[in-house]
Enzyme design. Structure first.
Site, mmCIF file in Angstrom:
data_model
loop_
_atom_site.group_PDB
_atom_site.id
_atom_site.type_symbol
_atom_site.label_atom_id
_atom_site.label_comp_id
_atom_site.label_asym_id
_atom_site.label_seq_id
_atom_site.Cartn_x
_atom_site.Cartn_y
_atom_site.Cartn_z
ATOM 1 N N THR A 276 4.179 -10.904 4.773
ATOM 2 C CA THR A 276 3.158 -10.809 3.788
ATOM 3 C C THR A 276 3.486 -11.631 2.631
ATOM 4 O OG1 THR A 276 3.896 -9.030 2.417
ATOM 5 C CG2 THR A 276 3.030 -8.428 4.552
ATOM 6 N N ASP A 277 2.269 -12.174 2.013
ATOM 7 C CA ASP A 277 2.586 -12.803 0.780
ATOM 8 C C ASP A 277 2.944 -11.480 -0.195
ATOM 9 O OD1 ASP A 277 2.418 -14.641 -1.558
ATOM 10 O OD2 ASP A 277 0.815 -15.471 -1.073
ATOM 11 N N CYS A 278 3.272 -11.672 -1.310
ATOM 12 C CA CYS A 278 3.478 -10.537 -2.201
ATOM 13 C C CYS A 278 2.510 -9.503 -2.278
ATOM 14 C CB CYS A 278 4.084 -11.136 -3.791
ATOM 15 S SG CYS A 278 4.481 -9.782 -4.762
#
Length: 556
Positions: A276-278
């Protein structure tokens, strides 16, 4: 699981997985960040007790390559002492304007500058050099390349991080880049699946929507990611973006099983790590909550959850995943699938079987920032300088006293993180013997300095003007000053020091060039080209209206 007394971790992912507790498995699925440049007791506890699978570095964690190597070694030692597999040590080292380590290394140009230079071999070389230097510091996973097709001039967060607007070119340059990193022993991450290039909203701040139909997405957004998969990219980072054509419910890709499992896994056949992105970005945190969304992302098919900042959220996410298993919302078998992939990548990148030993990160630092590596960066940077418009006899600059105004880089989005104070374009020109009146102005403060700058420009001793803009499309006072300076009738050249789209908001400018970034190396390359010491060889990776299509570039 306790690996401390087994002579290392062993290198068999299935054997390691079989010996893992539920807590071990949950921890392996977390990638966490922290403040500071040394290992603290809290971080040690997160590694040893939380059993986390990886760490992400930001500029806040970096002082020098030597310090990074020591920090990496201490983190890996904490994992070993905690009886868990060695850590992924990750970073955003894209090059150009998005880089966490800038001193003591050969900082490579960013994606758009590399594309402007025009060689896929350069893309490979830049990544291979950068990857070797990261590996010397014990960093084994990089969040690059950016494989977003930037075809939206109003995109506030991708821009020059992209290889441009042409899907095949982005795919080819991205593929060369991921090969370079992975050949250097560093896992590459193609981002931001399935494409963040055609948005006018920064997902750090809100949830963007991309409304295109599936046919258009196949032709544009998905093409680079398909090639990345074919080239064997180790990891793919999901975008916090809603694509109605892909997901019937209003869910960002990161939380969409239809996209992560149905499209990426089953249809496109990706077998690597889905990262995932943050999860603290507002597109997620403000709409779903970081902790709840962490569980949702695993349900959707993500293998690793990135929580970059707050320890309370990291620990809460670990607890929430545990509750989800206890309540039957997630099965332990579902976690096994992801953890097996994560361990397989650690084995592939040499982290298992003793490859992640704490002391190993201290070897090889002598190859950071070598003359040969710096030469690669210089060669690419000089080839990237692009002359877009040349409608007045200004270049090469004459040996006249020159007013040089530089818009200083500013943190426009969280991905920029921070910029150290840097010299302006005037400093670079002065090094080559040009007499300069050098002014460096914060990019968003041009309005308050404009009257003063116009007065200086009008002075009799000023024979010519150079203006370095920085995202003038988002800072209208820069464009307004450029137009006002042009009316003085003095020779003037404008150089875009980040997004080349600045020309679109200053149509009266007669001489315009782009270098795609304002790092010191780019300023040096711009100075050489403006003075005629090197030729303009770059070609636009994006279109600036119908007169200046992608591929356009001039020479003197």
């Amino acid at each position: 699981m306790d690996l401390r007394n087994t002579g290392g971790t062993g290198d068999d992912p299935d054997a390691i997985l079989a010996d893992m507790s539920l807590a071990d498995k949950i921890g392996q699925m977390l990638m966490c960040g922290f403040e500071g440049t040394v290992l603290t007791d809290k971080v040690r506890e997160l590694v040893a007790t939380g059993k986390i699978g990886g760490i992400i570095y930001f500029a806040r964690n970096v002082e020098s390559p030597e310090q990074v190597a020591r920090l990496t070694a201490s983190l890996q030692r904490a994992a070993l002492e905690g009886g868990t597999p060695p850590l992924f040590i990750s970073i955003d080292q894209e090059g150009g304007m998005v880089a966490r380590i800038t001193e003591g290394v050969a900082l490579m140009p960013g994606g758009m500058a590399i594309a402007a230079a025009g060689s896929e071999a350069d893309a490979y070389d830049a990544a291979f050099v950068s990857g070797n230097e990261l590996a010397a510091m014990g960093i084994n996973l990089n969040y690059a390349p950016v494989m977003d097709v930037n075809n939206n001039a109003d995109n506030p967060v991708i821009g020059v991080r992209s290889f441009g607007e042409l899907p095949q070119r982005v795919a080819d340059f991205g593929a060369a880049t991921l090969r370079g990193f992975q050949d250097a022993g560093v896992a590459a991450t193609a981002k931001h699946f399935p494409g963040h290039g055609d948005t006018a909203v920064d997902s750090h701040l809100d949830l963007p929507t991309v409304p295109h139909d599936r046919i258009r997405m196949e032709q544009v957004e998905l093409m680079p990611f398909r090639l990345a998969i074919a080239e064997g990219v180790d990891a793919m980072m999901s975008a916090h973006i809603y694509f109605p054509a892909l997901e019937p419910e209003k869910l960002p890709v990161t939380l969409s099983k239809t996209v992560l499992t149905g499209l990426l896994r089953e249809e496109l056949g990706f077998e690597g790590i889905i990262m995932t992105d943050c999860m603290e970005m507002n597109a997620i945190a403000e709409h779903y909550g970081t902790v709840e969304a962490s569980v949702m992302a695993i349900e959707a098919g993500a293998d690793m959850i990135l929580i970059s900042h707050r320890a309370d959220r990291q620990l809460a996410a670990i607890a929430a995943i545990g509750r989800a298993v206890a309540e039957g919302r997630l099965s332990e078998a579902r976690l096994d699938v992801s953890v097996r992939r994560l361990l397989a990548l650690k084995a592939k990148r040499g982290l298992l079987g003793g490859g992640g030993a704490a002391g190993q990160a201290l070897s090889g630092l002598a190859r950071c920032g070598t003359a040969a590596h710096l030469e690669v960066a210089r060669r690419i940077s000089e080839a990237s300088v692009t002359l877009v418009r040349n409608d007045a006899p200004v270049l090469p600059l004459r040996r006249l006293r020159t007013l040089v105004i530089t818009a200083a880089p500013m943190v426009a989005t969280q991905v920029d993180e921070s910029f150290a104070p840097a010299p302006g374009l005037g400093t670079a020109l002065s090094k080559h013997g040009l007499a300069c009146e050098d002014r460096v102005i914060p990019s968003d403060q041009f309005a308050q300095y404009s009257a003063e700058l116009l007065a200086v420009a009008a002075a009799e001793e000023i024979g010519q003007i150079v203006l370095g803009t920085y995202n003038a499309r988002f800072n209208p006072a820069q464009a307004k000053l450029a137009e006002a300076l042009q009316t003085l009738g003095k020779p003037m050249a404008v150089v875009a020091l980040r997004n080349p789209y600045d020309l679109l908001v200053m149509p009266g400018v007669q001489v315009y060039a782009a270098v795609y970034e304002s790092r010191p190396l780019a300023l040096e390359s711009a100075a050489k080209a403006l003075l005629g010491e090197i030729p303009f060889r770059g070609r636009l990776p994006v279109s600036l209206g119908s007169d200046y299509p992608a591929g356009w570039g001039m020479s003197l």
